[in-house]
Write an enzyme that holds these catalytic residues in place. Structure first.
Site, PDB file in Angstrom:
ATOM      1  N   GLY A 177       0.840  -1.193   0.000  1.00  0.00           N
ATOM      2  CA  GLY A 177       0.000   0.000   0.000  1.00  0.00           C
ATOM      3  C   GLY A 177       0.870   1.236   0.000  1.00  0.00           C
ATOM      4  O   GLY A 177       2.095   1.140   0.084  1.00  0.00           O
ATOM      5  N   LYS A 178       0.207   2.384  -0.070  1.00  0.00           N
ATOM      6  CA  LYS A 178       0.969   3.642  -0.148  1.00  0.00           C
ATOM      7  C   LYS A 178       1.919   3.792   1.029  1.00  0.00           C
ATOM      8  O   LYS A 178       3.029   4.283   0.889  1.00  0.00           O
ATOM      9  CB  LYS A 178       0.012   4.830  -0.177  1.00  0.00           C
ATOM     10  N   ARG A 179       1.464   3.361   2.190  1.00  0.00           N
ATOM     11  CA  ARG A 179       2.294   3.551   3.378  1.00  0.00           C
ATOM     12  C   ARG A 179       3.498   2.620   3.421  1.00  0.00           C
ATOM     13  O   ARG A 179       4.450   2.853   4.144  1.00  0.00           O
ATOM     14  CB  ARG A 179       1.445   3.414   4.641  1.00  0.00           C
ATOM     15  N   ASP A 180       3.442   1.556   2.629  1.00  0.00           N
ATOM     16  CA  ASP A 180       4.585   0.617   2.636  1.00  0.00           C
ATOM     17  C   ASP A 180       5.570   0.896   1.507  1.00  0.00           C
ATOM     18  O   ASP A 180       6.501   0.149   1.311  1.00  0.00           O
ATOM     19  CB  ASP A 180       4.131  -0.836   2.441  1.00  0.00           C
ATOM     20  N   GLY A 181       5.337   1.906   0.723  1.00  0.00           N
ATOM     21  CA  GLY A 181       6.315   2.186  -0.337  1.00  0.00           C
ATOM     22  C   GLY A 181       5.723   2.214  -1.730  1.00  0.00           C
ATOM     23  O   GLY A 181       6.453   2.345  -2.707  1.00  0.00           O
TER      24      GLY A 181
END
Ligand code: GLU
Length: 477
Positions: free
Chosen positions: A246-250
């Site tokens: 997801g966006k938060r993981d890269g």
């Protein structure tokens, strides 16, 4: 082997993340490995989702990795145009063929009516299938209603180069929209037309399209087309490997990594090895090596873990391998502000010292700012340091004073004699390098990391080194 022609067919709906770019890279490598052609096609038929500037962004990301296209946007080719919104007549012509063959019909229902069918099916606990509601006498298609495919429910077996042998039953086949009421084709229809027209041999795309594949098989059959070879890319998973990235993981804009000081060649090797390997432990490849070694059969079926630590490690390796001239060119925008007026030769020497410790180019200021400005003393660097925390402040002052006195004596301010003086200090003070050298290092740089102590002092120069020691003595005392 057929003439290999692959395409990357992104939609201009926002930034590219590593997953999108991997699909493009693998399609490129598949073509180049077989001396085939790689096509860049823009799938811009969903006008509501379009984001301005995306097409340029896509091209920039491809160029960043060194992916060039033989046909497509900007470069043209025998099947131009390569932008779907400019091919509407072509889709209309194919749609007409289906209408003439009795395999497409105008959808007479309003959105509310379709919703009612859906709710009815839900109530009766059966899957909603549009084909159960085919109108008996559909109106002639005048372009204002959606045009639907009249499907033919049957089973399919097909091979996917990555996923293996796949099977689907008739229950998943349904009448899907070919052309929307706004006149644009759906992805489902347009890509099949374009892949056929453009003689695409391999369809390489993300896993999200797999569930629609049976419908595509049905349409190929009805259109009398031989399906291309399919290769479905597995998802990219977060670092823990337990959910989709997801966006938060890269899953961010690939160009952000460049802004954060990652090298394009790092991104290339990293993205290439997300779910692919050449059968060895090798992780770092040039584009030519990838072209030579790549095969879809070695793309793993399960999700590929996005390991940001590996990315960082790889970047450090690549930075270390750069020639001084190349590194100098690449860090142009990363110097601390205070380096602006500094002498070029001096900057070169600073850079050579920092090279081994740079993990990203953006580390440059934290690693080098004390070469260009007087650092602010920060006692936490001492108190948070396991070895130094144990030193009494009087001991700190004593050691720093001994260091200053010894170094003051030095007439030859070279790395070798500085080292000799430091070694002598170890003896006279009876301290371990882990304590003495760390203390001097911090006192002269006030930075969390720095190059070898003798190199650092030599480059700072005698006067500045001694001044900083004096300041540190006053501060520590
Ligand atoms: N336009 C589709 C996307 O951006 C492309 C899928 C395909 O490669 O067929 O996801």
């Amino acid at each position: 082997m057929t003439n290999v022609r692959t395409r990357f067919a992104p939609s201009p709906t926002g930034f590219m993340h590593v997953g999108n770019l991997r699909t493009g890279l693998f399609a490129y490598l598949t073509a180049k490995n077989a001396n085939g052609a790689f096509i860049l096609r823009l799938e811009d038929t969903d006008k509501n989702r379009e984001v301005e500037g995306s097409a340029d962004h896509i091209k920039e990301c491809l160029k960043l990795l060194g992916i060039t296209w033989d046909e497509g946007l900007d470069v043209g080719g025998p099947y131009a145009p390569y932008q779907q919104s400019e091919r509407l007549d072509i889709y209309k012509a194919w749609a007409q063929k289906l209408i003439d063959a009795g395999r497409a019909y105008a959808d007479p229902y309003t959105a509310e009516e379709v919703q009612a069918f859906r709710e009815q099916a839900q109530k009766e606990k059966r899957a909603f299938l549009y084909r159960n509601h085919r109108p008996e006498n559909p109106p002639a298609w005048d372009g204002t209603q959606p045009l639907r495919f009249k499907s033919d429910p049957k089973s399919y077996d097909w091979h996917d180069e990555v996923m293996g042998d796949l099977h689907s039953g008739p229950e998943v086949i349904d009448d899907f929209i070919l052309i929307k009421s706004d006149g644009y084709p759906t992805y489902n229809f347009a890509h099949i037309v374009d892949d056929a027209e453009m003689q695409v041999s391999h369809v390489i795309r993300g896993q999200e399209f797999l569930s629609s594949q049976p419908n595509y098989m049905n349409l190929y059959e009805v259109l009398g087309l031989t399906p291309p070879i399919f290769a479905t890319m597995p998802h990219i998973l977060n670092e823990q490997g337990n959910k989709k990235l997801g966006k938060r993981d890269g899953a961010k804009d690939v160009l952000d990594y460049v802004r954060e000081g990652y090298l394009p060649e790092t991104l290339l090797s990293f993205i290439a090895t997300l779910g692919w390997n050449d059968g060895t432990e090798q992780e770092v490849f040039t584009m030519n090596e990838l072209i030579e070694k790549f095969s879809l059969q070695r793309v793993q079926r399960s999700g590929a873990r996005f390991d940001e630590k590996r990315l960082l490690w790889m970047n450090g390796q690549f930075i270390r391998g750069l020639t001084p001239e190349d590194l100098e060119r690449r860090v142009a925008d990363f110097w601390p502000d205070t380096a602006a007026g500094a002498d070029t030769d001096y900057k070169r020497r600073v850079l050579t010292l920092a090279q081994d410790r740079l993990k990203t180019l953006a580390d440059l200021p934290i690693l080098t700012s004390y070469f260009f400005e007087e650092p602010e003393p920060d006692v936490s660097l001492i108190t948070d340091n396991k070895q130094l925390a144990k030193l009494e402040s009087t001991m700190r002052v004593e050691l720093l004073t001994a260091a200053r006195d010894t170094l003051t004596e030095l007439t030859d301010w070279s790395t070798a004699s500085i080292q000799q003086a430091l070694n002598d200090l170890l003896e006279t003070t009876g301290q371990k390098p882990g304590i003495l050298f760390s203390l001097i290092r911090i006192a002269t740089t006030w930075a969390p990391f720095s190059p070898q102590l003798n190199d650092t002092l030599e480059l700072l120069g005698k006067e500045r080194s001694l001044d900083r020691l004096t300041r540190a003595i006053d501060y520590a005392g």
